[in-house]
Scaffold this active site. Structure first.
Site, PDB file in Angstrom:
ATOM      1  N   HIS A 288      73.885   2.780 -42.173  1.00  0.00           N
ATOM      2  CA  HIS A 288      74.416   4.133 -41.945  1.00  0.00           C
ATOM      3  C   HIS A 288      74.620   4.865 -43.277  1.00  0.00           C
ATOM      4  CE1 HIS A 288      77.084   7.103 -39.808  1.00  0.00           C
ATOM      5  NE2 HIS A 288      77.526   7.241 -41.055  1.00  0.00           N
ATOM      6  N   GLU A 289      75.321   4.224 -44.190  1.00  0.00           N
ATOM      7  CA  GLU A 289      75.608   4.891 -45.468  1.00  0.00           C
ATOM      8  C   GLU A 289      74.324   5.143 -46.261  1.00  0.00           C
ATOM      9  OE1 GLU A 289      78.293   6.356 -45.734  1.00  0.00           O
ATOM     10  OE2 GLU A 289      79.314   5.284 -44.125  1.00  0.00           O
TER      11      GLU A 289
ATOM     12  N   HIS B 175      72.860   8.440 -45.249  1.00  0.00           N
ATOM     13  CA  HIS B 175      73.416   9.565 -46.010  1.00  0.00           C
ATOM     14  C   HIS B 175      72.808   9.606 -47.410  1.00  0.00           C
ATOM     15  CE1 HIS B 175      76.383  10.796 -43.128  1.00  0.00           C
ATOM     16  NE2 HIS B 175      77.026   9.650 -43.137  1.00  0.00           N
TER      17      HIS B 175
ATOM     18  N   HIS C 223      69.379  11.054 -47.522  1.00  0.00           N
ATOM     19  CA  HIS C 223      69.446  12.507 -47.333  1.00  0.00           C
ATOM     20  C   HIS C 223      69.712  13.184 -48.686  1.00  0.00           C
ATOM     21  CE1 HIS C 223      71.031  15.762 -44.280  1.00  0.00           C
ATOM     22  NE2 HIS C 223      69.859  16.055 -44.770  1.00  0.00           N
TER      23      HIS C 223
HETATM   24 ZN   LIG Z   1      78.468   8.942 -41.817  1.00  0.00          ZN
END
Ligand SMILES: [Zn+2]
Length: 683
Positions: free
Chosen positions: A468-469, A472, A475
């Site tokens: 998940h991290e 980010h 991105h």
């Molecule tokens: Zn998040």
């Protein structure tokens, strides 16, 4: 500017080996002075407004301020000391005040408007045009159009809010760190996994005590709640956890009750000053969702679909606890424990069994392989000054060997580090004077550290958190936008920001990804296929309960910032009353009266998620639907990956998220993939 102060050295990544608390104030002094001077020049320039005399000089100056202040904020979050905290809090108000001034500078606002109205605006690319429109919007939301008296009050409100948010976080951290339970009788710890006991033993020794020290930090708290056979122990830990920083637990000075009231009151006042009815209305202006009603309808629609599944989950759990565990009444501190037992019985595996197959080196290699395969890039370890010896640093390079970006990885929980997992930007990508400044990210988790000379092992949930991290992080790092303010995650609508991160979680459920990233910590054997199949079967175990819990938090947050009104009576008159109303509507698990979870609900009271917690579910619709293209093309499809990189990740905030989504997926988002992934419709 002198470079004797390491915070003022912008030649590369931050000099974490040299930065000390005493550097903070002089650096912020110098950077604020420089920024003020630059603002003054850009605001009073008499030549017609151009990109080069309005945007460019400001971007350069603010980039330095952001980088230095970002490094301080980061250090305060990951290696907090009394000195650092003092330096951070001592400067926080000044930095906030500068940005509030900036947002209210009518001369600068006029320059932006002139630029927007100038013939050159038509020649700007989408990113530049988007930045200018964002800035104009933010000027309005920052109070630029307010009359003088209201403007002064608005500024005061913003500064107080920043201080209150920092206090909220400090109280939670202090209350968490101060709480400890020393256990001398090993029988009291029956069921608790061995690695948790090893850490607890070491923690007690570090305090000069015998026995075991249990804490409320996640790597200790969670396994105790899941596995400890002592009901009394679980109840003690549960009470400690849900009463942190409240009138029910900890020192009175850590009680967040009045902090919460003050934050809500001031947010409402800020909204009123800006001419909006509620804080939710203000919060939603720069977001993808159009109104509080649209969000409430979205959440309630999902709640109506999920609640029957949640009720079924809870009924099963209650029946199981009675028949198999002899627990006539299922208490809140039994839920995780009974769930783990039911899961183990039904799918015959435990989180701890799975955990032994996910060692840190294999997991990282597996994660990097996914990223390298779908995006056609390479990740290699590199060196840079770090703030703790366990932190690692990496570079991302493109097919042609060109540097794309860099990131720090700080995986382990430790005292003085804020809980949770997050990604933050260290340096944003931008182009100036023909050069490219490459993006740099901080990826921070609170996973268990290696113990007893073995590699760290992660639960499957922790592996998901790491993916998940990194979503980010990618991105932030894979952006191709050179315009400040809309590159990487900058300028991305809050409710779309979780799209790339939640998207990455899907890979943790694919055999072709999971098998090569697993190896038993003792034997080296890969995760058995049969065990993986059971994990998959268990994936939607209690997904109804999990979804209504998220919806409860999201509805609570949205109603707190729209319907809550301390001047009225009835169900919206106190935060607690709002919470009770939401629970009556969607919650399935009863909670004790002393439960004060909102006192540590940092997302909403200290983070940026106020009237925005719904973003997780909102973005999950987008991420599930985006991932369904990979399900169609093959999960490690470089074709789908390239398109995702080009249309979503590379674009950052340079165009509205809905446009990026449609360009990638070829149509508007649909809710079906999310429901299917949660087992709520037939696949
Ligand atoms: Zn998040």
């Amino acid at each position: 500017m002198s470079t004797a102060n390491p915070l003022l050295d912008f030649s590369g990544v931050p000099r974490f080996d040299a930065i000390e608390a005493r550097h903070v104030t002089p650096a912020i002094d110098a950077l604020l002075a420089d920024a003020r001077e630059t603002v003054e020049r850009a605001a009073t320039e008499t030549a017609p407004a151009t990109w080069d005399n309005v945007i460019e000089p400001l971007a350069q100056s603010l980039d330095h301020l952001d980088r230095a202040w970002g490094a301080v904020r980061h250090l305060n979050a990951v290696v907090s000391t009394p000195e650092l905290r003092e330096a951070y809090n001592g400067n926080l108000q000044r930095v906030t005040a500068f940005y509030t001034d900036l947002a209210q500078d009518l001369r600068l606002y006029a320059r932006y408007r002139a630029l927007r109205a100038s013939p050159s605006f038509a020649t700007f690319d989408a990113a530049r045009a988007q930045l200018i429109d964002n800035e104009l919007r933010d000027f309005r939301l920052g109070g630029a159009e307010l009359p003088d008296e209201a403007k002064a009050r608005f500024k005061e409100v913003q500064e107080t809010l920043a201080t209150l948010s920092a206090r909220f976080d400090d109280n939670v951290l202090d209350a968490t760190n101060a709480w400890a339970l020393y256990v001398d009788d090993e029988r009291e710890l029956a069921g608790v996994p061995q690695d948790v006991l090893s850490e607890a033993r070491a923690a007690a020794q570090a305090d000069g005590r015998s026995g075991w020290k249990l804490t409320l930090r996640m790597p200790c708290y969670l396994p105790v709640m899941q596995y400890a056979e002592s009901r009394g122990l679980r109840e003690t830990m549960h009470r400690g956890h849900v009463t942190r920083a409240s009138d029910e637990g900890g020192k009175p000075e850590w009680d967040n009750t009045s902090t919460i009231d003050d934050i809500l009151k001031l947010r409402r006042e800020a909204a009123t000053l800006l001419g909006y009815a509620t804080y939710a209305d203000v919060s939603l202006v720069p977001k993808m969702a159009q109104s509080a009603d649209e969000v409430l309808a979205f959440l309630r629609d999902l709640a109506a679909r999920a609640k029957p599944f949640a009720q079924r989950d809870y009924a099963e759990l209650t029946a199981f606890a009675r028949t198999d565990l002899g627990l006539d009444k299922l208490e809140p501190w039994d839920v995780a424990y009974a769930s783990e037992k039911l899961k183990a019985k039904r799918y015959s595996f435990s989180e701890q069994e799975v955990r032994h197959y996910f060692t840190e080196p294999k997991v990282l290699a597996g994660l990097f392989r996914v990223i390298e395969t779908i995006y056609g890039i390479r990740i290699r370890e590199a060196s840079a000054p770090v703030w703790h010896p366990t932190v690692r640093f990496y570079e991302l390079v493109d097919r042609d060997g060109a540097l794309v970006g860099q990131f720090y990885l700080d995986n382990y929980a430790r005292p003085g580090k804020q809980g949770g997992a997050w990604m933050d930007d260290a340096i944003n990508r931008r182009g100036f004077q023909g050069r490219t400044q490459h993006p740099v990210a901080y990826i921070t988790c609170n996973l268990s550290a290696p113990v007893d000379g073995k590699p760290a092992t992660f639960t499957h949930d922790e592996v998901i958190t790491l993916f998940h991290e990194f979503g980010h992080g990618l991105h932030q790092l894979l952006t191709r936008v050179d315009v400040p303010g809309v590159s990487g995650i900058e300028g991305v609508e809050w409710d779309a920001v979780e799209l790339p991160s939640q998207f990455m979680e899907n890979f943790c459920w694919e055999w072709q990804v999971v098998e090569p990233m697993s190896a038993h910590v003792d034997t080296g054997a890969p995760l058995p296929r049969a065990l993986f199949e059971r994990m998959l079967a268990a994936k939607n175990f209690q997904s109804g309960l999990a979804m209504v819990r998220q919806l409860e938090l999201a509805l609570f947050d949205m109603l707190l910032h729209s319907a809550y009104d301390p001047r009225g009576g009835g169900q919206w008159s106190t935060p607690r009353a709002v919470l009770d109303a939401v629970r009556r509507e969607v919650a399935v698990i009863p909670r004790p009266d002393y439960d004060r979870f909102m006192h540590s609900f940092g997302h909403v009271f200290a983070g940026g998620y106020a009237a925005g917690y719904y973003s997780y579910k909102w973005a999950e619709v987008l991420s599930a639907d985006a991932y369904s293209l990979f399900e169609e093309h093959g999960v490690l499809s470089a074709v789908a990956g390239q398109r995702f990189r080009d249309e979503v990740l590379a674009r950052g905030g340079s165009r509205p998220a809905i446009e990026s989504f449609v360009a990638f997926r070829g149509r508007a988002p649909r809710i079906d993939a999310l429901l299917r992934h949660n087992g709520m419709i037939e696949s």
